[in-house]
Design a protein around this motif. Structure first.
Motif, PDB file in Angstrom:
ATOM      1  N   UNK A 470       0.858  -1.182   0.000  1.00 18.14           N
ATOM      2  CA  UNK A 470       0.000   0.000   0.000  1.00 18.14           C
ATOM      3  C   UNK A 470       0.891   1.228   0.000  1.00 18.14           C
ATOM      4  N   UNK A 471       0.437   2.295  -0.613  1.00 15.87           N
ATOM      5  CA  UNK A 471       1.265   3.497  -0.729  1.00 15.87           C
ATOM      6  C   UNK A 471       1.575   4.116   0.624  1.00 15.87           C
ATOM      7  N   UNK A 472       0.779   3.774   1.629  1.00 20.37           N
ATOM      8  CA  UNK A 472       0.961   4.384   2.956  1.00 20.37           C
ATOM      9  C   UNK A 472       1.857   3.558   3.874  1.00 20.37           C
ATOM     10  N   UNK A 473       2.372   2.412   3.392  1.00 21.60           N
ATOM     11  CA  UNK A 473       3.143   1.533   4.285  1.00 21.60           C
ATOM     12  C   UNK A 473       4.337   2.253   4.907  1.00 21.60           C
ATOM     13  N   UNK A 474       5.118   2.981   4.104  1.00 22.98           N
ATOM     14  CA  UNK A 474       6.314   3.657   4.618  1.00 22.98           C
ATOM     15  C   UNK A 474       5.939   4.745   5.616  1.00 22.98           C
ATOM     16  N   UNK A 475       4.912   5.519   5.287  1.00 23.33           N
ATOM     17  CA  UNK A 475       4.475   6.577   6.208  1.00 23.33           C
ATOM     18  C   UNK A 475       4.016   5.979   7.526  1.00 23.33           C
ATOM     19  N   UNK A 476       3.288   4.841   7.446  1.00 25.03           N
ATOM     20  CA  UNK A 476       2.824   4.198   8.671  1.00 25.03           C
ATOM     21  C   UNK A 476       4.011   3.690   9.498  1.00 25.03           C
ATOM     22  N   UNK A 477       5.048   3.169   8.825  1.00 27.41           N
ATOM     23  CA  UNK A 477       6.245   2.740   9.552  1.00 27.41           C
ATOM     24  C   UNK A 477       6.915   3.937  10.241  1.00 27.41           C
ATOM     25  N   UNK A 478       7.007   5.063   9.542  1.00 28.38           N
ATOM     26  CA  UNK A 478       7.619   6.265  10.130  1.00 28.38           C
ATOM     27  C   UNK A 478       6.801   6.765  11.315  1.00 28.38           C
ATOM     28  N   UNK A 479       5.460   6.709  11.152  1.00 29.70           N
ATOM     29  CA  UNK A 479       4.601   7.137  12.247  1.00 29.70           C
ATOM     30  C   UNK A 479       4.792   6.213  13.444  1.00 29.70           C
ATOM     31  N   UNK A 480       4.893   4.912  13.176  1.00 24.19           N
ATOM     32  CA  UNK A 480       5.151   3.951  14.246  1.00 24.19           C
ATOM     33  C   UNK A 480       6.495   4.241  14.916  1.00 24.19           C
ATOM     34  N   UNK A 481       7.488   4.610  14.124  1.00 22.55           N
ATOM     35  CA  UNK A 481       8.816   4.903  14.661  1.00 22.55           C
ATOM     36  C   UNK A 481       8.792   6.118  15.587  1.00 22.55           C
ATOM     37  N   UNK A 482       7.954   7.091  15.254  1.00 24.08           N
ATOM     38  CA  UNK A 482       7.884   8.295  16.094  1.00 24.08           C
ATOM     39  C   UNK A 482       7.231   7.989  17.434  1.00 24.08           C
ATOM     40  N   UNK A 483       6.363   6.975  17.476  1.00 21.18           N
ATOM     41  CA  UNK A 483       5.663   6.622  18.707  1.00 21.18           C
ATOM     42  C   UNK A 483       6.411   5.567  19.512  1.00 21.18           C
ATOM     43  N   UNK A 484       7.334   4.860  18.874  1.00 16.34           N
ATOM     44  CA  UNK A 484       8.012   3.735  19.517  1.00 16.34           C
ATOM     45  C   UNK A 484       9.016   4.220  20.556  1.00 16.34           C
ATOM     46  N   UNK A 485       9.316   3.316  21.496  1.00 15.96           N
ATOM     47  CA  UNK A 485      10.389   3.547  22.464  1.00 15.96           C
ATOM     48  C   UNK A 485      11.525   2.582  22.153  1.00 15.96           C
ATOM     49  N   UNK A 486      12.740   3.042  22.314  1.00 12.69           N
ATOM     50  CA  UNK A 486      13.911   2.275  21.883  1.00 12.69           C
ATOM     51  C   UNK A 486      14.782   1.893  23.077  1.00 12.69           C
ATOM     52  N   UNK A 515      14.959   3.520  26.566  1.00 11.71           N
ATOM     53  CA  UNK A 515      13.531   3.269  26.741  1.00 11.71           C
ATOM     54  C   UNK A 515      12.659   4.457  26.426  1.00 11.71           C
ATOM     55  N   UNK A 516      13.160   5.404  25.641  1.00 12.15           N
ATOM     56  CA  UNK A 516      12.400   6.606  25.299  1.00 12.15           C
ATOM     57  C   UNK A 516      12.098   6.657  23.806  1.00 12.15           C
ATOM     58  N   UNK A 517      11.053   7.395  23.481  1.00 12.47           N
ATOM     59  CA  UNK A 517      10.819   7.744  22.086  1.00 12.47           C
ATOM     60  C   UNK A 517      11.740   8.903  21.737  1.00 12.47           C
ATOM     61  N   UNK A 518      11.720   9.316  20.460  1.00  6.92           N
ATOM     62  CA  UNK A 518      12.588  10.427  20.060  1.00  6.92           C
ATOM     63  C   UNK A 518      12.250  11.704  20.854  1.00  6.92           C
TER      64      UNK A 518
END
Length: 602
Positions: A470-486, A515-518
C-alpha cells in the motif's frame, strides 16, 4: 625605705600613654568599621618590673611592683581555625557556584520546559506523518514538502544546540584562560594573586624585622588568600624561614631526622647555651591540595614564605596547550594546567612541577585525572573534561555528556528514518535517504552538528517511499517509529510480519534511547540537566549558608563591633581619667613630702 621620688609619675605616665594608645586604636577600628578585609586591632601590654635598674635603691626583701605598663605591640584579633574553616568552605562554594553558572548556561537551550525546542519539533513531525497516512495525501507533494520542512526545522535545532554547546565549552575555557578576551581568566587571576602574596610576604617581613607590624598589609594578604581559596583548595601555615627554624642545615624535611640548631632560635654564649630568644617574624606558606592519578591526596607548594629572591618564592600556572585549543579544530576539553617555578631573573625553572589534567586511557585502563579536590577552576575543568560515562570520569556530566546525547539522538533518528524509507525500495531502486551528513552528503557519522536534509530530497530526486503493498506503508512505519520507544521489539510490514535485515535480525534492533521515544529522549536529557541543576543549587545554598555562618563567627572575632568599641572607649577614657587623677595625687604627695617634712632646726 621611701621609693624613688618620681617613680610614681613614671607609672602614671605609662598608664596615660597606654590608655591614649588604646583610644587611638579604638578610633582606628571605628574609622575602618566598613573597610573590606579590615581586622580589628588591639594593644598588647605587659607589666613593667625594673628589678635590675633600681636594685641599688631597694632592699632585697621589698616587692618589686608598681612600675607601670609596657606597650609591647599592636596586633590583629584573628582566629586561625576560623580562617582555615572559611577558606575550606570558600573552595566548596566556589566549585558549586561556578558549576551553577555552567548549568545555567546550558539551560538556555536544553530546558525544554521553557522553550519551544527539539521535543516540539519531533511532535510536529509525528503530527505531519499522521496527516500523511491517508491514501489521498501520501503522494501529495504539499504534504511531503511539509514533512521535509518539519524535518528541516528539527535538523536546524539540533545543529544550533550543538553549536550552543560548543560555544558554551569555549566560554568555559575562556573563564579559565582569558587570553585574547576582555577579561582575565582564572589562570591569570591566580597568577596575579600568587605574585601579590609573594610580594606582600617580603614587604611584611621586612617591616616586621624593623619593628613595624604592617597590619594593613596583612589584611590585604588575607583578602587575597580568601580569594585564592575560591579558585583552588589551599592550606595556609605560618613558620620560621630555614635560617631561623631551629633545624641544622635545613634537614628534617620530608620526615627525615632533624638535628637541632639552637643558634637559629636563640642568642647563645660561647658554650652554645641559650641566652635570649631571637625575635624573628614568621613567614606565610601556602600549599595547594590535589588528587593524584591513584586517588591519593597530595600537596603543592604555591607560596614558600620569603625564600629566594625576586619571584622565586611563589609558583605560577599556565595552560601549555592554549595555542592548540584556540587553533581551528581545537577542543577546549583538552585543557590542562601546569604549575611551575621561576628563577630570580623571571625565567622558567626546569619542567612543570605538577600537571593538572586528564591521563588518557592506556589499553583497557579507564582514563584518570590529576585534579583539585574543589574550587572554581576544578569546576570548569570538570565541565570540560567529563562526559558522564562509566570510565573514571563519571561523577560530573559535562558539556561532552550533553553533546554525546544529542549526537545519539540525531544519529538514531537519521538511521531509523532512512532505513524505514528504504524498506520497500527493492534491490534495483535507488537509495532513498532523507537525512544525511550535510558535510559529506553521506549517511555515515551523522551527529547533531552535521545532520541535515538530503539535497536530493529538496531537488525532487528522493521522495518518501510509496512502493509497499500500500502506498501508505512507509508513512505508517515512520509514524510507528515516532511513537516507539527504543530499544524497539521490531517493525512489522503491512502483513503483520516482523521486518528483518540481511542477517535475519529485526531491523533497527540496536537503536537504544534508554527506553524513550525520540521526543521523550530529549525530555529525558532535559530532565537529567534539570536534576543536576537542582542538586547543585541545593549544594550551593548549603555551602553559602555554612560560609555565611563561618563569616559571622569570624566577624564576631575579627570584625569591628560599634557597641564593643564604644564600650571600650568609655573604659579606656575612665582609665585615662584615673591615671590623670593618680598623677595629681602623686603631685600632692610630693608637695607634702617637700614642704611638710624635713624642716630641721624649727
Amino acid at each position: 625605705m621611701v621609693r624613688a621620688t618620681f617613680a610614681g609619675f613614671g607609672t602614671a605616665l605609662s598608664a596615660l600613654q597606654a590608655n591614649q594608645k588604646r583610644l587611638d586604636i579604638t578610633g582606628q577600628n571605628l574609622s575602618n568599621m566598613n573597610t573590606a578585609g579590615y581586622t580589628r586591632q588591639q594593644l598588647q601590654v605587659s607589666s613593667l618590673n625594673y628589678t635590675h635598674p633600681i636594685s641599688h635603691y631597694m632592699n632585697g626583701s621589698e616587692i618589686s611592683v608598681g612600675f607601670g605598663v609596657s606597650m609591647d605591640t599592636v596586633t590583629q584579633i584573628r582566629d586561625p581555625f576560623l580562617d582555615a574553616q572559611y577558606r575550606n568552605q570558600m573552595q566548596k562554594s566556589g566549585y558549586s557556584n561556578a558549576m551553577q553558572t555552567s548549568l545555567d548556561r546550558l539551560a538556555t537551550f536544553l530546558d525544554e520546559s521553557h522553550i519551544t525546542g527539539i521535543t516540539n519539533a519531533f511532535n510536529d513531525i509525528q503530527s505531519t506523518l499522521t496527516n500523511m497516512h491517508d491514501l489521498g495525501k501520501v503522494n501529495d507533494p504539499i504534504y511531503e514538502a511539509e514533512l521535509r520542512t518539519r524535518m528541516q526545522a528539527l535538523t536546524n535545532l539540533l545543529n544550533q544546540s550543538a553549536r550552543d554547546i560548543e560555544q558554551a565549552k569555549m566560554e568555559e575555557y575562556n573563564r579559565l584562560d582569558g587570553t585574547g578576551t576582555s577579561e582575565q581568566g582564572a589562570v591569570q587571576k591566580v597568577n596575579d594573586i600568587l605574585q601579590q602574596i609573594g610580594s606582600l610576604n617580603r614587604q611584611i617581613k621586612q617591616n616586621q624585622i624593623h619593628g613595624q607590624p604592617s597590619l594593613e598589609l596583612m589584611d590585604e594578604r588575607n583578602v587575597l588568600l580568601d580569594e585564592l581559596a575560591s579558585y583552588i583548595p589551599i592550606e595556609v601555615t605560618y613558620k620560621k624561614d630555614r635560617d631561623h627554624d631551629g633545624i641544622k642545615n635545613g634537614t628534617g624535611e620530608n620526615g627525615t631526622p632533624a638535628e637541632e640548631d639552637l643558634s637559629e632560635i636563640y642568642h647563645v654564649d660561647s658554650a652554645g647555651r641559650p641566652i635570649a630568644k631571637k625575635d624573628w617574624p614568621d613567614d606565610l606558606y601556602v600549599k595547594a591540595e590535589y588528587i593524584d592519578k591513584d586517588g591519593n591526596r597530595q600537596t603543592l607548594d604555591l607560596i614558600n614564605g620569603t625564600e629566594g629572591i625576586g619571584e622565586e618564592n611563589h609558583m605560577k600556572v599556565k595552560i601549555p596547550n592554549s595555542a592548540d585549543i584556540l587553533s581551528p579544530g581545537g577542543d577546549p576539553g583538552d585543557v590542562k594546567l601546569e604549575f611551575y617555578n621561576l628563577n630570580s631573573d623571571g625565567s622558567v625553572k626546569g619542567n612543570a612541577v605538577v600537571e593538572i589534567g586528564v591521563i588518557p586511557a592506556a589499553g583497557t585502563t579507564p582514563a584518570a585525572t590529576v585534579q583539585f579536590s574543589s574550587g572554581s577552576i576544578q569546576s570548569s575543568l570538570d565541565m570540560l573534561w567529563k562526559d558522564g560515562k562509566t570510565d573514571g570520569l563519571s561523577d560530573v556530566k559535562g558539556y561532552d555528556y550533553y553533546m554525546n546525547e544529542l549526537d545519539r539522538l540525531a544519529g538514531s533518528f537519521a538511521e531509523v528514518m532512512n532505513t524505514l524509507n528504504n524498506v520497500y525500495n527493492g534491490d534495483k531502486d535507488p537509495v532513498q535517504n532523507l537525512l544525511v551528513n550535510k558535510d559529506t552528503g553521506q549517511i555515515a557519522s551523522i551527529t547533531a552538528a552535521n545532520i541535515g536534509i538530503n539535497l536530493k530530497w529538496v531537488n525532487g530526486d528522493v521522495h518518501v517511499n510509496s512502493k509497499g503493498d500500500n502506498a501508505t506503508d512507509t508513512v505508517l512505519l515512520m509514524k510507528e517509529a515516532m511513537e516507539a520507544t527504543y530499544p524497539y521489539s521490531g517493525f512489522s510490514d503491512g502483513k503483520g510480519e516482523i521486518i528483518l535485515d540481511s542477517n535475519k535480525d529485526p531491523i533497527l534492533k540496536d537503536i537504544d534511547l534508554n527506553g524513550n521515544s525520540f521526543a521523550n529522549f530529549m525530555t529525558h536529557v532535559s530532565t537529567v540537566h534539570a536534576n543536576d541543576s537542582y542538586s547543585n543549587q541545593v549544594v550551593l545554598k548549603n555551602n553559602v549558608t555554612v560560609l555565611n555562618g563561618i563569616q559571622n563567627s569570624r566577624d564576631s572575632v575579627s570584625g569591628v563591633s560599634l557597641d564593643e568599641e564604644a564600650s571600650n572607649m568609655m573604659m579606656y577614657m575612665s582609665a585615662y581619667s584615673a591615671s590623670s587623677r593618680l598623677m595629681t595625687t602623686l603631685d600632692e604627695a610630693l608637695n607634702t613630702l617637700i614642704n611638710g617634712t624635713g624642716l630641721v632646726g624649727r
